[in-house]
Write an enzyme that holds these catalytic residues in place. Sequence first.
Site, short mmCIF file in Angstrom:
data_model
loop_
_atom_site.label_atom_id
_atom_site.label_comp_id
_atom_site.label_asym_id
_atom_site.label_seq_id
_atom_site.Cartn_x
_atom_site.Cartn_y
_atom_site.Cartn_z
N GLU A 185 7.72 7.05 14.30
CA GLU A 185 7.90 6.49 12.95
C GLU A 185 8.80 7.40 12.11
O GLU A 185 9.66 6.91 11.36
CB GLU A 185 6.55 6.34 12.25
CG GLU A 185 5.61 5.32 12.85
CD GLU A 185 6.00 3.88 12.53
OE1 GLU A 185 6.94 3.67 11.74
OE2 GLU A 185 5.36 2.96 13.08
N ASP A 230 1.92 -4.24 8.88
CA ASP A 230 3.33 -4.19 8.47
C ASP A 230 4.25 -4.53 9.65
O ASP A 230 5.22 -5.27 9.52
CB ASP A 230 3.71 -2.77 8.02
CG ASP A 230 3.45 -2.52 6.54
OD1 ASP A 230 2.87 -3.39 5.88
OD2 ASP A 230 3.84 -1.42 6.07
N GLU A 231 3.92 -3.95 10.80
CA GLU A 231 4.77 -4.16 11.99
C GLU A 231 4.80 -5.64 12.37
O GLU A 231 5.82 -6.17 12.78
CB GLU A 231 4.29 -3.33 13.19
CG GLU A 231 4.01 -1.86 12.92
CD GLU A 231 5.23 -1.04 12.56
OE1 GLU A 231 6.26 -1.62 12.18
OE2 GLU A 231 5.14 0.20 12.62
N TRP A 290 0.86 -1.19 0.00
CA TRP A 290 0.00 0.00 0.00
C TRP A 290 0.89 1.24 0.00
O TRP A 290 2.03 1.19 0.49
CB TRP A 290 -0.94 0.01 1.22
CG TRP A 290 -0.23 -0.07 2.55
CD1 TRP A 290 0.04 -1.21 3.26
CD2 TRP A 290 0.32 1.01 3.31
NE1 TRP A 290 0.72 -0.90 4.41
CE2 TRP A 290 0.90 0.46 4.48
CE3 TRP A 290 0.37 2.40 3.14
CZ2 TRP A 290 1.51 1.24 5.45
CZ3 TRP A 290 0.99 3.18 4.12
CH2 TRP A 290 1.55 2.60 5.25
N HIS A 299 7.17 -7.37 10.15
CA HIS A 299 8.54 -7.07 10.57
C HIS A 299 8.91 -7.85 11.84
O HIS A 299 10.02 -8.37 11.96
CB HIS A 299 8.72 -5.57 10.84
CG HIS A 299 8.51 -4.72 9.62
ND1 HIS A 299 8.24 -3.37 9.68
CD2 HIS A 299 8.54 -5.02 8.30
CE1 HIS A 299 8.11 -2.89 8.47
NE2 HIS A 299 8.28 -3.87 7.60
N GLU A 353 9.24 -4.16 17.30
CA GLU A 353 8.25 -4.30 16.23
C GLU A 353 6.93 -4.79 16.81
O GLU A 353 5.86 -4.35 16.39
CB GLU A 353 8.73 -5.28 15.15
CG GLU A 353 9.90 -4.78 14.31
CD GLU A 353 9.51 -3.71 13.29
OE1 GLU A 353 8.33 -3.32 13.20
OE2 GLU A 353 10.41 -3.24 12.57
N GLU A 370 9.07 1.07 6.23
CA GLU A 370 8.76 1.89 7.40
C GLU A 370 8.48 3.34 7.01
O GLU A 370 7.67 4.03 7.63
CB GLU A 370 9.93 1.85 8.41
CG GLU A 370 10.06 0.55 9.17
CD GLU A 370 9.00 0.39 10.24
OE1 GLU A 370 8.33 1.38 10.58
OE2 GLU A 370 8.80 -0.74 10.72
N THR A 398 5.22 -1.87 18.50
CA THR A 398 4.55 -0.96 17.57
C THR A 398 3.30 -1.63 17.00
O THR A 398 2.28 -0.97 16.78
CB THR A 398 5.46 -0.50 16.42
OG1 THR A 398 6.08 -1.63 15.82
CG2 THR A 398 6.53 0.44 16.90
N HIS A 438 5.00 4.60 6.89
CA HIS A 438 4.19 4.73 8.10
C HIS A 438 4.11 6.19 8.57
O HIS A 438 3.03 6.72 8.84
CB HIS A 438 4.75 3.86 9.23
CG HIS A 438 4.79 2.40 8.89
ND1 HIS A 438 5.38 1.46 9.70
CD2 HIS A 438 4.32 1.72 7.81
CE1 HIS A 438 5.27 0.26 9.13
NE2 HIS A 438 4.64 0.41 7.98
FE LIG Z 1 8.12 -1.96 11.74
FE LIG Z 2 6.57 1.50 11.65
#
Ligand SMILES: [Fe+2]
Ligand SMILES: [Fe+2]
Length: 385
Positions: free
Chosen positions: A125, A248-249, A80, A252, A216, A163, A219, A166
């Site tokens: 971020e 996403d986090e 995205w 990760h 991660e 990242e 977050t 974000h």
């Molecule tokens: Fe992350």
């Molecule tokens: Fe992030």
Amino acid sequence: MQSSALFTTTCRVASFPSGGAITLRRSKPVSVVANQPRHPSHHHKISHSMPPEKAEVFKSLEFWASKNILPLLKPVTKCWQPNELLPDPAKPVDEFMDEVRALRERTNGLADEYFVVLVGDMITEEALPTYQTGMNSLDGVRDETGASPSPWSTWIRAWSAEENRHGDLLKTYLYLSGRVDMVMIERTLQYLIGSGMAVGWDNNPYLAFVYTSFQERATFVSHGNTARLAKEGGDPLLAGICGTIAADEKRHENAYVKIIEKLLEIDSNETMLAIGNMMRKKIIMPAHLMYDGRDPHLFESFSHVANRLGVYTSNDYADILEFLIKRWKLEKVEGLKGDGRCEQEFVCNLAPRIRKVQERADERAKKMDKQGLKFSWIFNKQVHI
Ligand SMILES: [Fe+2]
Ligand SMILES: [Fe+2]
């Protein structure tokens, strides 16, 4: 947050001689001269704590990392992009303005304190240059050329690129909302990137990957909670934004957790020492040096609000620790030497101790008067904790 007595040790930890004594908490406000970055009052002196021969471990894992870690990155075309989740400026101006108006109306149900937390998360971020710099300080995995083809370097660059979306997304949303003082936020960000972070990695990828596994997930938890609160406050689009970032986090987290899992398999003692080392230091949030030019306790104030709203709490800290202990099966790790066994025992017994200390702190806090905190980010309005 927790008593330092929790983290002292009777173990002799061979690889990290002064690991147990390190604390990075600010003991008092640091005086700030205009334009001068702040630094923590405790500078710890260890650097390059990984024995040089251990760089070979990471070299030997390159093939494994290509096969197991790089696939956790998403191809750019499948990712995205912030503009897909924001009012579309390519639309005719009236339509664009309607979308902006709707965005602003949706935020009406969200309290100022929510915005304090969202701003703090966004600033965290946005301090991404600091994190990429940190990753490139790590012995054995750093990007030696700036465009190195090694899988470790490829990961660092592509992870940073993921990242980067974000902060862009959250910052644009906050800008359009009109609810926050963008100049004070931008100033905070400039101070923060200028200050860096000192979270005790010691240029050591064992330590850093323990930290990033934890961070991660932290977050993931906090963006998940800002998503939930946005939904409850009547802003489903913002909930979607925070949820999208949280996903996403999670991906990760998975990558870093897998790296430590692999290191536990092939080098259990060193890895257990690293986990113990980081947990003794405590996992300090990456934006711990945030400052807006006014409030020397800005990070603590932000953390209080995040704790009060249930976005990121001491219980979350203990939950993450317990999750990692289970995920890495730390209680069952075998082949440890004496110092490794000592750290194993320490880490595996830490979460209940943290919870107990926190319960006592919560009891004390309940007896205290409600405190008002002013934040420049919301035009000096006061929130209560
Ligand atoms: Fe992350
Ligand atoms: Fe992030």
